[in-house]
Design a protein around this motif. Structure first.
Motif, PDB file in Angstrom:
ATOM      1  N   PRO A  28      -8.195  20.369   0.455  1.00 52.99           N
ATOM      2  CA  PRO A  28      -7.186  20.184   1.515  1.00 52.99           C
ATOM      3  C   PRO A  28      -7.536  19.093   2.515  1.00 52.99           C
ATOM      4  CG  PRO A  28      -7.617  22.522   1.139  1.00 52.99           C
ATOM      5  CD  PRO A  28      -8.670  21.766   0.389  1.00 52.99           C
ATOM      6  N   ILE A  31      -6.886  15.785   0.929  1.00 53.83           N
ATOM      7  CA  ILE A  31      -5.440  15.532   0.887  1.00 53.83           C
ATOM      8  C   ILE A  31      -4.973  14.977   2.229  1.00 53.83           C
ATOM      9  CG2 ILE A  31      -3.175  16.647   0.760  1.00 53.83           C
ATOM     10  CD1 ILE A  31      -4.427  18.611  -1.263  1.00 53.83           C
ATOM     11  N   GLY A  32      -5.482  15.559   3.326  1.00 53.89           N
ATOM     12  CA  GLY A  32      -5.122  15.089   4.651  1.00 53.89           C
ATOM     13  C   GLY A  32      -5.566  13.666   4.899  1.00 53.89           C
ATOM     14  N   GLU A  39       1.257  14.188   6.638  1.00 53.70           N
ATOM     15  CA  GLU A  39       0.666  15.451   6.195  1.00 53.70           C
ATOM     16  C   GLU A  39       1.710  16.479   5.753  1.00 53.70           C
ATOM     17  OE1 GLU A  39      -2.208  13.609   9.156  1.00 53.70           O
ATOM     18  OE2 GLU A  39      -0.030  13.944   9.019  1.00 53.70           O
ATOM     19  N   ILE A  43       1.409  18.738   2.467  1.00 54.95           N
ATOM     20  CA  ILE A  43       1.327  20.199   2.567  1.00 54.95           C
ATOM     21  C   ILE A  43       2.311  20.865   1.609  1.00 54.95           C
ATOM     22  CG2 ILE A  43       1.855  22.160   4.080  1.00 54.95           C
ATOM     23  CD1 ILE A  43       0.598  20.498   6.382  1.00 54.95           C
ATOM     24  N   LEU A  46       0.850  20.665  -1.840  1.00 52.55           N
ATOM     25  CA  LEU A  46      -0.289  21.577  -1.961  1.00 52.55           C
ATOM     26  C   LEU A  46       0.155  23.034  -2.053  1.00 52.55           C
ATOM     27  CD1 LEU A  46      -3.333  22.172  -1.895  1.00 52.55           C
ATOM     28  CD2 LEU A  46      -3.222  22.051   0.612  1.00 52.55           C
ATOM     29  N   SER A 178       2.246  10.938  -0.661  1.00 49.37           N
ATOM     30  CA  SER A 178       1.520  12.039  -0.029  1.00 49.37           C
ATOM     31  C   SER A 178       1.860  13.361  -0.710  1.00 49.37           C
ATOM     32  CB  SER A 178       1.866  12.111   1.462  1.00 49.37           C
ATOM     33  OG  SER A 178       1.463  10.937   2.126  1.00 49.37           O
ATOM     34  N   GLY A 182      -0.822  15.872  -2.695  1.00 52.68           N
ATOM     35  CA  GLY A 182      -0.974  17.309  -2.456  1.00 52.68           C
ATOM     36  C   GLY A 182      -0.711  18.117  -3.701  1.00 52.68           C
ATOM     37  N   TYR A 235      -5.071  26.209   4.563  1.00 50.26           N
ATOM     38  CA  TYR A 235      -4.762  24.942   3.900  1.00 50.26           C
ATOM     39  C   TYR A 235      -4.089  23.968   4.869  1.00 50.26           C
ATOM     40  CZ  TYR A 235      -5.825  26.386  -0.921  1.00 50.26           C
ATOM     41  OH  TYR A 235      -6.453  26.765  -2.073  1.00 50.26           O
ATOM     42  N   VAL A 239      -5.538  20.338   6.054  1.00 48.99           N
ATOM     43  CA  VAL A 239      -4.807  19.092   5.801  1.00 48.99           C
ATOM     44  C   VAL A 239      -4.594  18.334   7.111  1.00 48.99           C
ATOM     45  CG1 VAL A 239      -2.622  18.083   5.037  1.00 48.99           C
ATOM     46  CG2 VAL A 239      -3.658  19.922   3.714  1.00 48.99           C
TER      47      VAL A 239
END
Length: 382
Positions: A28, A31-32, A39, A43, A46, A178, A182, A235, A239
């Motif tokens: 996580p 990913i951020g 984000e 998210i 994810l 993005s 995720g 999570y 992120v």
């Protein structure tokens, strides 16, 4: 609080801890970093692959009342046995369980820099054996004690990191990029793979404390909701942290990013909090993976001739030995197996639910068809 609520809460906490292992401390935040400024899109991706898919797998097993054997036999008795052995080996002593030891050692050496891996792994295995050999009581230990400790340490890092964030990041990727970041990294958590087996332990624990299968079903769904919600909160927090510290974290390796954030926001107490978070996350996942493989070794491989303590000891010894091979070796092995197995398991979970709800048996066609296509595509790329 009612005993039913306590039961559901403990089970939900245990479910969260089972899923939140070593990889969940890394993905996580990464990913951020990759989606800094976007984000929200990351998210969403994810949540789809890191939460919804695993809990889809949980639902499929809950609808079979935790009877994994009955569900897996839809693809054939002997193929189901081979598939189960392969999955448990990958998640257990030959893969993820051994990786948990390595990641935990990486966190502990912040406090004890001179402890060698072989000694740490030995102590770790002995502590795990003490908890595991309490039979069903280990779920209570995980749910009542280890999970609250994990949540407190993770929440402390997240809140402190957000409050002391250096700046608001600017977008580095487009929203769609993005989202796919995720989606892809959530897929890599392997939590769908684990869901087929974690549900068995939870349903068994709930059944032991409930009077009817109907209550067990309701309790299982409620516990799953708690576990999924907690997972989503952590999570999202990670992120956001990755996005806020993207500039500082861009040159730091993925496994060290959580420590970096803690050190820059918590000061002298960072090492203790990070070590607690990493060790607890790895221990809870490690325990359930060892239990799953040990039970399979006792019940399926030895046909109940091997005593449970002996099967636990054998599983721990294998995990100990494999952990000494090193992180990179395990990562390569796990990644290769995952690329082939995961798509077929998604199809398997979806068609199991359709079978239970609409009474259609598409499970064998969906599983074997998807697996065949994946294998052909993998060989074609090579």
């Amino acid at each position: 609080m009612s005993s039913r609520f306590n039961l559901i809460l403990t089970s939900g906490f245990a479910m969260f801890a089972m899923f939140f292992g070593s990889g969940n401390l890394v993905f996580p935040i990464s990913i951020g970093v990759e989606s800094s400024g976007n984000e929200g899109y990351a998210i969403i991706g994810l949540v789809i692959t890191g939460i919804l898919l695993p809990f889809l797998g949980l639902l499929s097993m809950i609808l079979f009342n935790g009877d994994r054997t009955k569900a897996f036999n839809y693809i054939g008795k002997y193929p189901a046995l081979v598939l189960t052995l392969s999955m448990l080996s990958l998640m257990g002593p030959f893969g993820v369980a051994a990786r948990c030891i390595l990641v935990a050692h990486g966190g502990i050496i912040e406090l004890f820099p001179y402890i060698p891996l072989w000694l740490f792994a030995l102590i770790w295995s002995a502590l795990s054996a003490v908890i595991i050999l309490q039979q069903h009581a280990w779920i209570s230990v995980v749910g009542k004690y280890l999970t609250p400790l994990l949540l407190v340490s993770l929440t402390t890092i997240i809140i402190s990191g957000i409050i002391n964030a250096p700046h608001i990041s600017i977008p580095l990727k487009a929203g769609s990029a993005s989202f796919w970041s995720g989606l892809h990294q959530g897929y890599q958590t392997m939590d769908l793979l684990a869901a087929f087996f974690f549900s068995v332990s939870i349903v068994s624990y709930l059944r032991k404390n409930a009077q009817t299968n109907n209550i067990t079903l309701r309790n299982s769904l409620a516990a799953s909701g708690i576990g999924a919600t907690l997972l989503a909160i952590i999570y999202i927090g990670f992120v956001i942290l990755g996005g806020l510290y993207a500039t500082e974290l861009s040159s730091i390796s993925a496994e060290q990013r959580l420590s970096f954030i803690a050190e820059h926001t918590l000061g002298e107490s960072a090492a203790i909090i990070v070590a607690t978070a990493i060790a607890t996350a790895c221990l809870t996942t490690f325990i359930v993976l060892i239990v799953l493989f040990s039970n399979f070794l006792k019940d399926e491989i030895s046909n109940k001739k091997l005593p449970y303590p002996a099967s636990v000891l054998i599983t721990l010894c294998i995990s100990y030995g494999v952990s000494l091979l090193g992180f990179d070796t395990l990562a390569t092995w796990i990644s290769s197996a995952l690329q082939i197995a995961y798509p077929a398991l998604i199809a398997f979970a979806v068609t199991l639910i359709l079978n239970r709800v609409y009474r259609v048996n598409w499970v064998p066609i969906a599983f074997w068809g998807t697996l065949s296509i994946t294998i052909v595509m993998t060989l074609w790329k090579e």
